[in-house]
Design a protein around this motif. Sequence first.
Motif, PDB file in Angstrom:
ATOM      1  N   TRP A  65     111.515  11.945 -46.749  1.00 24.22           N
ATOM      2  CA  TRP A  65     112.515  12.486 -46.109  1.00 24.22           C
ATOM      3  C   TRP A  65     112.997  11.722 -44.852  1.00 24.22           C
ATOM      4  O   TRP A  65     113.938  11.883 -44.474  1.00 24.22           O
ATOM      5  CB  TRP A  65     112.015  13.908 -45.822  1.00 24.22           C
ATOM      6  N   TRP A  66     111.715  11.148 -44.228  1.00 27.72           N
ATOM      7  CA  TRP A  66     112.263  10.456 -43.122  1.00 27.72           C
ATOM      8  C   TRP A  66     111.676   9.063 -43.002  1.00 27.72           C
ATOM      9  O   TRP A  66     110.459   8.834 -43.630  1.00 27.72           O
ATOM     10  CB  TRP A  66     111.655  11.134 -42.059  1.00 27.72           C
ATOM     11  N   SER A  67     112.324   8.063 -42.544  1.00 30.89           N
ATOM     12  CA  SER A  67     111.688   6.753 -42.246  1.00 30.89           C
ATOM     13  C   SER A  67     112.146   6.341 -40.811  1.00 30.89           C
ATOM     14  O   SER A  67     112.959   6.464 -40.295  1.00 30.89           O
ATOM     15  CB  SER A  67     112.203   5.909 -43.144  1.00 30.89           C
ATOM     16  N   TRP A  68     111.088   5.687 -40.096  1.00 34.28           N
ATOM     17  CA  TRP A  68     111.208   5.380 -38.810  1.00 34.28           C
ATOM     18  C   TRP A  68     112.008   4.073 -38.761  1.00 34.28           C
ATOM     19  O   TRP A  68     111.456   3.041 -38.086  1.00 34.28           O
ATOM     20  CB  TRP A  68     109.844   5.357 -37.815  1.00 34.28           C
ATOM     21  N   SER A  69     112.953   3.697 -39.448  1.00 35.39           N
ATOM     22  CA  SER A  69     113.629   2.637 -39.296  1.00 35.39           C
ATOM     23  C   SER A  69     114.464   2.782 -38.053  1.00 35.39           C
ATOM     24  O   SER A  69     114.827   3.742 -37.421  1.00 35.39           O
ATOM     25  CB  SER A  69     114.832   2.589 -40.313  1.00 35.39           C
ATOM     26  N   PRO A  70     114.867   1.208 -37.479  1.00 37.25           N
ATOM     27  CA  PRO A  70     115.485   1.310 -36.052  1.00 37.25           C
ATOM     28  C   PRO A  70     116.545   2.232 -35.922  1.00 37.25           C
ATOM     29  O   PRO A  70     116.735   2.728 -34.970  1.00 37.25           O
ATOM     30  CB  PRO A  70     115.737  -0.402 -35.856  1.00 37.25           C
ATOM     31  N   GLN A  71     117.470   2.033 -36.721  1.00 38.22           N
ATOM     32  CA  GLN A  71     118.501   3.084 -36.551  1.00 38.22           C
ATOM     33  C   GLN A  71     118.256   4.503 -36.703  1.00 38.22           C
ATOM     34  O   GLN A  71     118.739   5.108 -35.757  1.00 38.22           O
ATOM     35  CB  GLN A  71     119.499   2.853 -38.158  1.00 38.22           C
ATOM     36  N   LEU A  72     117.240   5.090 -37.611  1.00 34.75           N
ATOM     37  CA  LEU A  72     116.927   6.349 -37.659  1.00 34.75           C
ATOM     38  C   LEU A  72     116.362   6.773 -36.377  1.00 34.75           C
ATOM     39  O   LEU A  72     116.603   7.650 -35.753  1.00 34.75           O
ATOM     40  CB  LEU A  72     116.150   6.704 -38.780  1.00 34.75           C
ATOM     41  N   THR A  73     115.409   6.071 -35.727  1.00 32.85           N
ATOM     42  CA  THR A  73     114.817   6.186 -34.446  1.00 32.85           C
ATOM     43  C   THR A  73     115.793   6.302 -33.447  1.00 32.85           C
ATOM     44  O   THR A  73     115.687   7.104 -32.445  1.00 32.85           O
ATOM     45  CB  THR A  73     113.594   5.069 -34.493  1.00 32.85           C
ATOM     46  N   THR A  74     116.577   5.473 -33.406  1.00 30.76           N
ATOM     47  CA  THR A  74     117.596   5.192 -32.286  1.00 30.76           C
ATOM     48  C   THR A  74     118.527   6.586 -32.325  1.00 30.76           C
ATOM     49  O   THR A  74     118.666   7.158 -31.408  1.00 30.76           O
ATOM     50  CB  THR A  74     118.388   3.985 -32.220  1.00 30.76           C
ATOM     51  N   SER A  75     119.006   6.836 -33.474  1.00 28.44           N
ATOM     52  CA  SER A  75     119.571   7.952 -33.804  1.00 28.44           C
ATOM     53  C   SER A  75     119.112   9.303 -33.211  1.00 28.44           C
ATOM     54  O   SER A  75     119.762  10.159 -32.809  1.00 28.44           O
ATOM     55  CB  SER A  75     120.082   8.172 -35.037  1.00 28.44           C
ATOM     56  N   LEU A  76     117.667   9.540 -33.399  1.00 31.52           N
ATOM     57  CA  LEU A  76     117.194  10.645 -33.239  1.00 31.52           C
ATOM     58  C   LEU A  76     117.022  10.612 -31.771  1.00 31.52           C
ATOM     59  O   LEU A  76     117.247  11.639 -31.011  1.00 31.52           O
ATOM     60  CB  LEU A  76     115.740  10.470 -33.842  1.00 31.52           C
ATOM     61  N   ILE A  77     116.779   9.486 -31.135  1.00 29.48           N
ATOM     62  CA  ILE A  77     116.565   9.666 -29.649  1.00 29.48           C
ATOM     63  C   ILE A  77     117.876   9.834 -28.939  1.00 29.48           C
ATOM     64  O   ILE A  77     118.028  10.542 -28.016  1.00 29.48           O
ATOM     65  CB  ILE A  77     115.812   8.380 -29.112  1.00 29.48           C
ATOM     66  N   LEU A  78     119.023   9.332 -29.379  1.00 36.33           N
ATOM     67  CA  LEU A  78     120.351   9.763 -28.977  1.00 36.33           C
ATOM     68  C   LEU A  78     120.651  11.273 -29.247  1.00 36.33           C
ATOM     69  O   LEU A  78     120.996  11.773 -28.402  1.00 36.33           O
ATOM     70  CB  LEU A  78     121.241   8.881 -29.841  1.00 36.33           C
ATOM     71  N   TRP A  79     120.188  11.842 -30.276  1.00 41.01           N
ATOM     72  CA  TRP A  79     120.233  13.125 -30.555  1.00 41.01           C
ATOM     73  C   TRP A  79     119.796  13.867 -29.194  1.00 41.01           C
ATOM     74  O   TRP A  79     120.391  14.687 -28.621  1.00 41.01           O
ATOM     75  CB  TRP A  79     119.949  13.588 -31.877  1.00 41.01           C
ATOM     76  N   PHE A  80     118.474  13.692 -29.176  1.00 47.69           N
ATOM     77  CA  PHE A  80     117.696  14.472 -28.070  1.00 47.69           C
ATOM     78  C   PHE A  80     118.288  14.152 -26.795  1.00 47.69           C
ATOM     79  O   PHE A  80     118.563  14.865 -25.710  1.00 47.69           O
ATOM     80  CB  PHE A  80     116.406  13.975 -27.944  1.00 47.69           C
ATOM     81  N   LEU A  81     119.041  12.672 -26.460  1.00 46.97           N
ATOM     82  CA  LEU A  81     119.593  12.455 -25.149  1.00 46.97           C
ATOM     83  C   LEU A  81     120.753  13.416 -24.866  1.00 46.97           C
ATOM     84  O   LEU A  81     120.946  13.976 -23.909  1.00 46.97           O
ATOM     85  CB  LEU A  81     120.007  11.024 -25.127  1.00 46.97           C
ATOM     86  N   TYR A  82     121.533  13.486 -26.049  1.00 42.47           N
ATOM     87  CA  TYR A  82     123.174  14.247 -25.619  1.00 42.47           C
ATOM     88  C   TYR A  82     122.700  15.647 -25.824  1.00 42.47           C
ATOM     89  O   TYR A  82     123.310  16.494 -25.164  1.00 42.47           O
ATOM     90  CB  TYR A  82     124.204  13.661 -26.607  1.00 42.47           C
ATOM     91  N   ALA A  83     121.671  16.186 -26.545  1.00 40.41           N
ATOM     92  CA  ALA A  83     121.123  17.576 -26.377  1.00 40.41           C
ATOM     93  C   ALA A  83     120.843  18.025 -25.136  1.00 40.41           C
ATOM     94  O   ALA A  83     121.101  18.911 -24.305  1.00 40.41           O
ATOM     95  CB  ALA A  83     120.011  17.738 -27.186  1.00 40.41           C
ATOM     96  N   ALA A  84     120.090  16.896 -24.535  1.00 41.51           N
ATOM     97  CA  ALA A  84     119.513  17.172 -22.956  1.00 41.51           C
ATOM     98  C   ALA A  84     120.879  17.275 -22.228  1.00 41.51           C
ATOM     99  O   ALA A  84     120.874  18.161 -21.398  1.00 41.51           O
ATOM    100  CB  ALA A  84     118.816  16.008 -22.570  1.00 41.51           C
ATOM    101  N   TYR A  85     121.650  16.444 -22.607  1.00 39.60           N
ATOM    102  CA  TYR A  85     123.082  16.490 -21.726  1.00 39.60           C
ATOM    103  C   TYR A  85     123.806  17.790 -21.863  1.00 39.60           C
ATOM    104  O   TYR A  85     124.287  18.235 -20.437  1.00 39.60           O
ATOM    105  CB  TYR A  85     124.004  15.308 -22.299  1.00 39.60           C
ATOM    106  N   LEU A  86     123.809  18.389 -22.832  1.00 41.49           N
ATOM    107  CA  LEU A  86     124.424  19.610 -22.933  1.00 41.49           C
ATOM    108  C   LEU A  86     123.675  20.620 -22.250  1.00 41.49           C
ATOM    109  O   LEU A  86     124.221  21.743 -21.458  1.00 41.49           O
ATOM    110  CB  LEU A  86     124.546  19.833 -24.461  1.00 41.49           C
ATOM    111  N   MET A  87     122.280  20.661 -22.429  1.00 43.80           N
ATOM    112  CA  MET A  87     121.283  21.413 -21.585  1.00 43.80           C
ATOM    113  C   MET A  87     121.513  21.457 -20.098  1.00 43.80           C
ATOM    114  O   MET A  87     121.600  22.341 -19.392  1.00 43.80           O
ATOM    115  CB  MET A  87     119.863  21.355 -22.071  1.00 43.80           C
ATOM    116  N   LEU A  88     121.721  20.305 -19.633  1.00 44.72           N
ATOM    117  CA  LEU A  88     121.680  19.945 -18.365  1.00 44.72           C
ATOM    118  C   LEU A  88     123.107  20.394 -17.595  1.00 44.72           C
ATOM    119  O   LEU A  88     123.135  21.336 -16.838  1.00 44.72           O
ATOM    120  CB  LEU A  88     121.800  18.538 -17.876  1.00 44.72           C
ATOM    121  N   ARG A  89     124.320  20.585 -18.859  1.00 44.92           N
ATOM    122  CA  ARG A  89     125.418  21.056 -18.158  1.00 44.92           C
ATOM    123  C   ARG A  89     125.341  22.809 -18.251  1.00 44.92           C
ATOM    124  O   ARG A  89     126.045  23.425 -17.355  1.00 44.92           O
ATOM    125  CB  ARG A  89     126.628  20.633 -19.073  1.00 44.92           C
TER     126      ARG A  89
END
Lengths: 226, 235, 73
Positions: free
Chosen positions: A104-128
């Motif tokens: 289901w999941w592989s820590w390819s660079p693209q996937l890892t980066t996307s996951l961290i991006l998701w967390f980053l912008y989820a945090a952005y919405l939380m901050l707002r």
Amino acid sequence: MTLRMSLLGLSAALMLTALAMVFFYAPTDIVLGVSQRIFYVHVPLALVGFLAFAVVAVCSIGYLWKGSERMDNVAYAAAEIGVLFTSLMLITGMLWAKPAWGVWWSWSPQLTTSLILWFLYAAYLMLRAYAPPGETAARYAAVLGIIGFIDVPIVYMAARWWRDLHPNKVLGPLAEESALEPPMQLTFLVSILAFTALFAWLMTERTELRRQEIQVERMRYIYGEA
Amino acid sequence: MSEQRAPGAPTGASWWAAILAVLWKDLLLESRTREIVTPIVVFSLLVIVIFSFVLDPNPRLIESVAPGALWVAFTFAGILGLNRAFALEKERGGMEGLLLSPVGRDLLYFGKMLGAFLFMLVVEIIMLPAFSAVFNLPLVEPGLWLVIVLATFGFATVGTAFAAMAVNTRAREILLPVLFFPVAAPVIIAAAEATRAVYAGDSFADYSNWVGLIAAFDVIFAVVAAATFEFIVNE
Amino acid sequence: MAKRNGLLAAALLLLLPALGAEGEEFLPFLFAAFAITWVAFFAYAFFIARKQADLKQEIEVLRSLQDKDDDSE
């Protein structure tokens, strides 16, 4: 109004074309089989999601520079839609990884980066959501929008080197992009256009909604009731 | 921004004086009250004890999980310290005082950031011997210390900016880690990998790319956070 | 429930000839990927449209209050 309606029409037409091409025009991949067709949603979602975060960064800089509320509204809308696209990108990615790689999941660079991006912008919405309302939230969010976007290439580098050290045990055919046949390329291109148009339409609608939200907040502040 | 600086003296020496004055205020206050370092040290030692309870004491296994455990402990201690430092500052109204002073917001940032960096470093200097003793790992490793100093500096660069925001929000205890971890993820990955290489006895050349990544992060975010700090603290 | 399953089967059957026979066992993954994406987009667009309508109404109400205030002054 007309811009919004025409964007809706354009994205609907492009989406229907893209769907028809994905299922009736593009050939089935010889190695990956039918599941390869997920590619036509998954990759455009990723690209447009990334575009959304670039919009957040540009509008954040614009907001801090000029202080225009409109810029902030666009940044807000782009962050929310970017999180929606990235969430769907992660889900469709998992649904593709299972048949293609057997996991289901592989820590390819693209996937890892996307996951961290998701967390980053989820945090952005939380901050707002949690910051003191109004201009303070906008300033905080703009700073995070800039810091987050600068972070992306660094995250990608770390994810790539990290992956070199810890190779995944991937079963089945590895999706090291087998060259796309011309019909596949055309379908892919139309899909990208369709998702970009959809993004543009959602952006106009969400920005308008944001403007209304702020207007109501201000009016409520003046007239305590209702 | 320049109009906020002391008039007529934008020389290098006065910049340093301003940064050091902010830093000195934090250090002096902490040396008298010890309200940040003491509780964080106790917490960190507890984390190490908990790790030794839950981890398999097999020496080969320890070598593979210890770098991760060390950086989990460091990041948690760092987050708690940042939260506490800014919460205390808010309680005492210290930030208002600093904002009234004619110090540029970027210099103010560097003062606060260096303070956070030193507090975290002190906690780590106390933690590392305890950690090395419990897990029987080498302590005197110049490479490891370089990684720790650089990574801690990286934590302080973005951590100071985010703590200054989070302290004014609802749910500040949870918001700081939620903001901090995704942005600091490359530093955490790089630090853990470099530490793994050190414990495995690799030469510096084998993990110098990780050190370079952390150093790049430090420089980039020190500049970006300093440039945007006025938008965080100005009312 | 049965009706929904029937619809799902019909959708899959409709797509089958276009896809060729190979890799049929992965068809549910393909279907799920498209279905989830589309449901999410429609839900989001619907949520925005409804919120917009609500706020528009509220703005009207507040504006009429404002007009009344102005009249009484």
